[in-house]
Design an enzyme around this catalytic site. Structure first.
Site, PDB file in Angstrom:
ATOM      1  N   ARG A 271      45.020 -16.678 104.868  1.00 12.79           N
ATOM      2  CA  ARG A 271      46.597 -16.798 104.721  1.00 12.79           C
ATOM      3  C   ARG A 271      47.245 -16.263 105.835  1.00 12.79           C
ATOM      4  O   ARG A 271      47.988 -16.914 106.384  1.00 12.79           O
ATOM      5  CB  ARG A 271      47.243 -16.139 103.377  1.00 12.79           C
ATOM      6  CG  ARG A 271      46.775 -16.818 102.130  1.00 12.79           C
ATOM      7  CD  ARG A 271      47.512 -15.731 101.007  1.00 12.79           C
ATOM      8  NE  ARG A 271      46.800 -14.517 100.581  1.00 12.79           N
ATOM      9  CZ  ARG A 271      45.745 -14.686  99.510  1.00 12.79           C
ATOM     10  NH1 ARG A 271      45.332 -15.964  99.016  1.00 12.79           N
ATOM     11  NH2 ARG A 271      45.130 -13.781  99.237  1.00 12.79           N
ATOM     12  N   PHE A 287      48.053 -27.646  96.233  1.00 11.14           N
ATOM     13  CA  PHE A 287      47.045 -26.719  95.548  1.00 11.14           C
ATOM     14  C   PHE A 287      47.521 -25.321  95.748  1.00 11.14           C
ATOM     15  O   PHE A 287      46.700 -24.423  96.190  1.00 11.14           O
ATOM     16  CB  PHE A 287      45.829 -27.008  95.859  1.00 11.14           C
ATOM     17  CG  PHE A 287      45.229 -28.520  95.675  1.00 11.14           C
ATOM     18  CD1 PHE A 287      44.911 -28.931  94.506  1.00 11.14           C
ATOM     19  CD2 PHE A 287      45.181 -29.179  96.935  1.00 11.14           C
ATOM     20  CE1 PHE A 287      44.456 -30.249  94.426  1.00 11.14           C
ATOM     21  CE2 PHE A 287      44.792 -30.596  97.008  1.00 11.14           C
ATOM     22  CZ  PHE A 287      44.356 -31.165  95.783  1.00 11.14           C
ATOM     23  N   ASP A 310      51.420 -27.645  92.920  1.00 15.50           N
ATOM     24  CA  ASP A 310      50.402 -27.195  91.982  1.00 15.50           C
ATOM     25  C   ASP A 310      50.393 -28.097  90.906  1.00 15.50           C
ATOM     26  O   ASP A 310      51.705 -28.388  90.379  1.00 15.50           O
ATOM     27  CB  ASP A 310      50.159 -25.846  91.843  1.00 15.50           C
ATOM     28  CG  ASP A 310      48.633 -25.395  91.578  1.00 15.50           C
ATOM     29  OD1 ASP A 310      47.854 -25.019  92.362  1.00 15.50           O
ATOM     30  OD2 ASP A 310      48.206 -25.894  90.236  1.00 15.50           O
ATOM     31  N   ALA A 338      48.460 -33.198  92.779  1.00 14.15           N
ATOM     32  CA  ALA A 338      48.499 -33.308  94.173  1.00 14.15           C
ATOM     33  C   ALA A 338      48.216 -34.450  94.802  1.00 14.15           C
ATOM     34  O   ALA A 338      48.587 -35.099  95.956  1.00 14.15           O
ATOM     35  CB  ALA A 338      47.704 -32.248  94.726  1.00 14.15           C
ATOM     36  N   ASP A 358      44.021 -26.753  99.689  1.00 17.13           N
ATOM     37  CA  ASP A 358      43.007 -25.751  99.198  1.00 17.13           C
ATOM     38  C   ASP A 358      42.678 -25.980  97.690  1.00 17.13           C
ATOM     39  O   ASP A 358      43.190 -25.621  96.647  1.00 17.13           O
ATOM     40  CB  ASP A 358      43.849 -24.146  99.253  1.00 17.13           C
ATOM     41  CG  ASP A 358      42.742 -23.196  98.923  1.00 17.13           C
ATOM     42  OD1 ASP A 358      41.532 -23.664  98.596  1.00 17.13           O
ATOM     43  OD2 ASP A 358      43.126 -22.057  98.394  1.00 17.13           O
ATOM     44  N   CYS A 398      36.088 -24.865  98.487  1.00 18.55           N
ATOM     45  CA  CYS A 398      35.261 -23.717  97.785  1.00 18.55           C
ATOM     46  C   CYS A 398      34.123 -24.378  97.105  1.00 18.55           C
ATOM     47  O   CYS A 398      33.716 -23.527  96.181  1.00 18.55           O
ATOM     48  CB  CYS A 398      36.258 -23.120  97.012  1.00 18.55           C
ATOM     49  SG  CYS A 398      36.947 -24.231  95.554  1.00 18.55           S
TER      50      CYS A 398
END
Ligand code: SAH
Length: 454
Positions: A271, A287, A310, A338, A358, A398
């Site tokens: 961030r 997101f 989101d 999204a 993300d 991720c």
């Protein structure tokens, strides 16, 4: 992707990738490949037997590893799969301490048995004379807490991951500190049965106002035969959100309802890195969850405006609250899918100076990597279209089963297809309070590429 291109060390003989890579529980749960491994139980199994806090921690049985399967464990890999086991001498109950030995009976390591999981033994000590008793867990926890002090993350007004499972030699235990409260996630029966000793040690090490068990009944914990509902295990729950400071920003974190344990601590440094490049740019944060990137770019980064999207109304309510709380009037928050929203922005010819992606975990197992890479390609391709020349792309993944190489190859293909030059400035990972054990690289999951798109 040919196997040879994968990073070496990905496949320790002990078994499939799992657990630590799933530390980042998004709204989803376990990898599909592992879901099939769950015992056919529909009913939740009974909770694991709690061990007495003064458990002697000595082995009740010896687990002998098949010939030629011992090497990863001499290398301190902590997961022993059922398929690596030749035989068991003794009849251990689930949660018992056992020794791991070569097929000839030579000691390798000490761990905890769970016949309910394909991951039969989790290893915690590699010395023969160490009992897995309360002082042992206390010492592990003290070491983990001391590391966060070294990292400068012991400020009580902030938040930090205190224990990161295999990265802190505590397989199946995640502890996040939010101000004075701790959120604990348990994904191993070994840790679940020792919660009392663990909480005693946490109380001694950090003196929290309360310890909450969070998200422990989801995903991977089920694969261990665990069913642990969210609850307050020590002290008191916070009344309403906990407010934590991160640099010049404050975040309201919902410890009882939020995603993960409440906040994406793994993205802390990313961030900051994104915000540093956001000045005077129009930013799109897709997101956005509770607005971490969006608010950092608006406030720390002095972006000209931010659109944060989101799909979850709960998430966007948190993002709105965080934007307001930090005085970020130029952040617009939308609840939308999204994929649909990014397409509609592109169709409308909208342009941004920075796009942040993300998304949740797209690949839940190695089997779904190709499909996940297609999804990454698709959103990154549109994100590049949305960027004005010289714009900044912040692209995250991720998915632990998507390797860093795979992810970079995907961006390479996006550059090729779009005809735009993508100059990668930084290839980042999770914040340092999320250590990854070099003996268990499965713990590496987060990629965050920051690039300039010409
Ligand atoms: N960037 C955030 C974390 C994002 S987690 C931070 O730093 O805090 C991933 C988010 O994607 C979750 O909030 C989830 O609600 C959201 N999400 C999942 N699928 C989505 C979809 N199809 N459209 C929009 N949001 C989605």
């Amino acid at each position: 992707m040919p196997e040879g291109r994968r990073r070496p060390g990905r496949k320790p003989g002990s078994g499939p990738r799992h657990d630590a890579k799933d530390q980042r529980h998004r709204s989803d749960s376990a990898p599909e490949g592992r879901r099939r491994d769950v015992r056919s139980s529909v009913e939740p199994p009974p909770p694991p037997a709690a061990r007495a806090a003064d458990e002697p921690g000595l082995p009740t049985a010896t687990v002998l590893v098949k010939a030629k399967r011992a090497r990863p464990f001499f290398g301190r890999h902590p997961w022993v799969l059922d398929t690596a086991i030749e035989r068991v001498e003794g009849t251990p109950a689930d949660g018992d301490v056992v020794d791991l030995a070569t097929h000839e009976g030579r000691f390798i390591a000490r761990g905890v048995w769970n016949a309910s999981s394909r991951l039969r033994v989790r290893l915690y000590a590699f010395e023969a004379d160490v009992p897995l008793d309360a002082p042992f867990w206390r010492s592990r926890i003290q070491t983990a807490v001391a590391l966060r002090r070294t990292l400068g993350l012991d400020d009580r007004s902030g938040a930090a991951r205190l224990i990161n499972s295999e990265g802190d030699d505590l397989s199946g235990l995640i502890v996040d500190r939010y101000g004075d409260h701790l959120a604990v996630q348990v994904t191993s029966l070994a840790m679940a049965g020792r919660l009392d000793a663990i909480c005693d040690a946490l109380e001694a090490a950090v003196k929290p106002a309360g310890i909450l068990l969070r998200g422990a009944d989801r995903g991977l914990s089920k694969l261990e035969g665990l069913h642990l509902p969210d609850r307050v295990i020590r002290g008191t729950a916070p009344e309403g959100p906990v407010f934590i400071r991160e640099g010049n920003l404050s975040w309201g974190v919902d410890l009882t309802e939020g995603q993960k344990t409440g906040f994406y601590l793994d993205q802390r440094e990313n961030r900051r890195a994104a915000a540093l490049l956001a000045r005077d740019r129009r930013v799109l944060d897709l997101f956005c969850y509770s607005g971490g990137f969006a608010v950092a770019c608006a406030v720390t980064g002095s972006a000209s405006s931010v659109l944060a999207v989101d799909g979850s109304a709960k998430a966007t309510a948190l993002a709105r609250a965080n934007a307001d709380f930090n005085g970020a009037a130029n952040v617009t928050v939308e609840t939308a899918d999204a994929f649909g929203r990014i397409d509609s922005l592109a169709a409308a010819g909208e342009k941004f100076g920075m796009v942040i992606l993300d998304p949740p975990k797209f690949a839940r197992s190695r089997g779904s990597v190709e499909e996940a890479l297609r999804a990454y390609h698709r959103i990154n391709r549109v994100a590049v279209d949305l960027l004005e020349p010289g714009g900044i792309l912040v692209s995250c993944s991720c998915s632990g089963s998507v390797s860093r190489d795979d992810f970079l190859e995907m961006l390479s293909a996006v550059a090729q297809r779009s005809g735009r030059q993508i100059a990668m400035l930084e290839c980042r990972g999770a914040a340092p309070d999320h250590p990854v054990s070099a003996s268990c690289l499965e713990g590496e999951y987060l990629k965050c590429v920051i690039a300039r798109v010409a």
